[in-house]
Design a protein around this motif. Structure first.
Motif, short mmCIF file in Angstrom:
data_model
loop_
_atom_site.label_atom_id
_atom_site.label_comp_id
_atom_site.label_asym_id
_atom_site.label_seq_id
_atom_site.Cartn_x
_atom_site.Cartn_y
_atom_site.Cartn_z
N VAL A 1 0.86 -1.75 -0.70
CA VAL A 1 0.04 0.03 -0.25
C VAL A 1 0.70 1.19 -0.06
O VAL A 1 1.81 1.19 1.36
N TRP A 2 0.39 2.31 -1.13
CA TRP A 2 1.73 3.02 -1.32
C TRP A 2 0.51 4.76 -0.48
O TRP A 2 -0.33 4.47 -0.04
N PRO A 3 1.47 5.26 -0.33
CA PRO A 3 0.78 6.74 -0.10
C PRO A 3 0.13 7.31 -0.52
O PRO A 3 -0.78 8.00 0.60
N GLY A 4 0.07 7.22 -1.33
CA GLY A 4 -1.16 7.84 -2.44
C GLY A 4 -2.96 7.92 -2.18
O GLY A 4 -3.75 7.88 -2.44
N ALA A 5 -2.37 6.40 -1.81
CA ALA A 5 -4.10 5.49 -1.73
C ALA A 5 -4.30 5.84 0.00
O ALA A 5 -5.33 6.09 -0.53
N MET A 6 -3.14 5.71 0.89
CA MET A 6 -3.83 6.04 2.31
C MET A 6 -4.63 7.81 2.02
O MET A 6 -5.50 8.25 2.60
N LEU A 7 -3.45 8.40 0.61
CA LEU A 7 -4.44 10.32 0.59
C LEU A 7 -5.34 10.37 -0.19
O LEU A 7 -6.24 10.78 -0.12
N PHE B 1 -11.71 11.93 -13.18
CA PHE B 1 -10.24 11.35 -13.06
C PHE B 1 -10.24 11.82 -11.69
O PHE B 1 -10.02 12.96 -11.72
N ILE B 2 -10.29 11.21 -11.03
CA ILE B 2 -9.45 12.05 -9.11
C ILE B 2 -8.03 11.04 -9.23
O ILE B 2 -8.18 9.68 -9.19
N LEU B 3 -7.53 11.50 -9.05
CA LEU B 3 -5.93 10.89 -8.92
C LEU B 3 -5.59 12.14 -7.84
O LEU B 3 -4.76 13.51 -7.48
N ALA B 4 -4.64 10.94 -6.84
CA ALA B 4 -4.15 10.99 -5.85
C ALA B 4 -2.41 10.90 -6.13
O ALA B 4 -2.06 10.05 -6.49
#
Length: 240
Positions: free
Chosen positions: A56-62, A192-195
């Motif tokens: 799990v990468w930081p962007g997924a947490m965001l 498109f929602i991009l973290a």
């Protein structure tokens, strides 16, 4: 000379691809607002750079924090996620959406993605998770994109991506794929929602430039810029 070649051949070691694969997944708990998820993932990166989707990468947490605070974005929607990895974002979405298609290009990552889908689809604790499916999708692969378009002919309300911009060569293919998916629903009817997590200034500008060059509008969602994993991240919304 022949003897030297024989000695060289004896020194060669042929390693099976599985040598590089770490599948020591651990069931891990994550909390986003009132939502608690458990899924299998690695605790550290694999030897193979192409297997980054196993953790799990930081962007997924965001992205999950953002979605957990804005669940009205998800209610009753059809969603496709690009670069799903272990599926932490898609599984959260499935608690509110009518359909969630999780995609990744790597076969080994798709195995753990499918395992997590089965975990949440079969467990009594996760009966609210509906419409979860996994599809193979390599960005820019027209055959795979067309397969998804045909299988989901009504299109999607949301396209999601978390921490998926870290290879320069893949960014144009990402936005090519996003544009095709946005066009499927029609102008203004899908976003498109991009973290995005910033790791290099060149990539920061490349993401914005590629979206613009593909005829899309990209804007940072106010109030979403924050520090995740010692890096600065933000949420972008991209539309035709």
């Amino acid at each position: 000379m022949a003897g030297d070649r024989e000695e060289d051949e004896e020194d060669l070691v042929c390693l099976d691809a599985s040598f590089f694969i770490n599948d020591n997944y651990q069931l891990t708990k994550f909390t986003f607002g009132s939502q608690v998820l458990e899924l299998y993932c690695l605790q550290s990166a694999s030897t193979d750079f192409d297997l980054t989707g196993q953790l799990v990468w930081p962007g997924a947490m965001l992205l999950n924090e953002y979605l957990s605070k804005n669940v009205d974005l998800l209610r009753g929607c059809s969603v496709i996620e690009l670069g799903s990895g272990v599926g932490i974002t898609g599984i959260l979405c499935s608690r509110f959406c009518c359909e969630v298609v999780l995609t990744d290009h790597n076969d080994e990552v798709l195995k753990i993605l499918q395992k997590n889908i089965e975990l949440h689809s079969s467990s009594k604790s996760y009966r609210n998770c509906t419409g979860l499916v996994a599809e193979k999708l390599e960005w820019g692969n027209i055959d795979q994109i067309e397969h998804i378009l045909e299988s989901h002919s009504a299109g999607f309300d949301l396209i999601l991506g978390a921490d998926i911009c870290f290879q320069q060569a893949s960014v144009p293919l990402l936005f090519k794929t996003v544009k095709l998916l946005l066009q499927m629903k029609g102008k203004g009817r899908c976003k498109f929602i991009l973290a995005y997590v910033s790791r290099a200034k060149m990539m920061d500008s490349m993401v914005v430039n590629e979206a613009t060059q593909h005829g899309m509008k990209i804007a940072e969602v106010p109030g979403t810029r924050s520090v995740v994993g010692n890096l600065e991240g933000t949420i972008y919304e991209v539309n035709l």
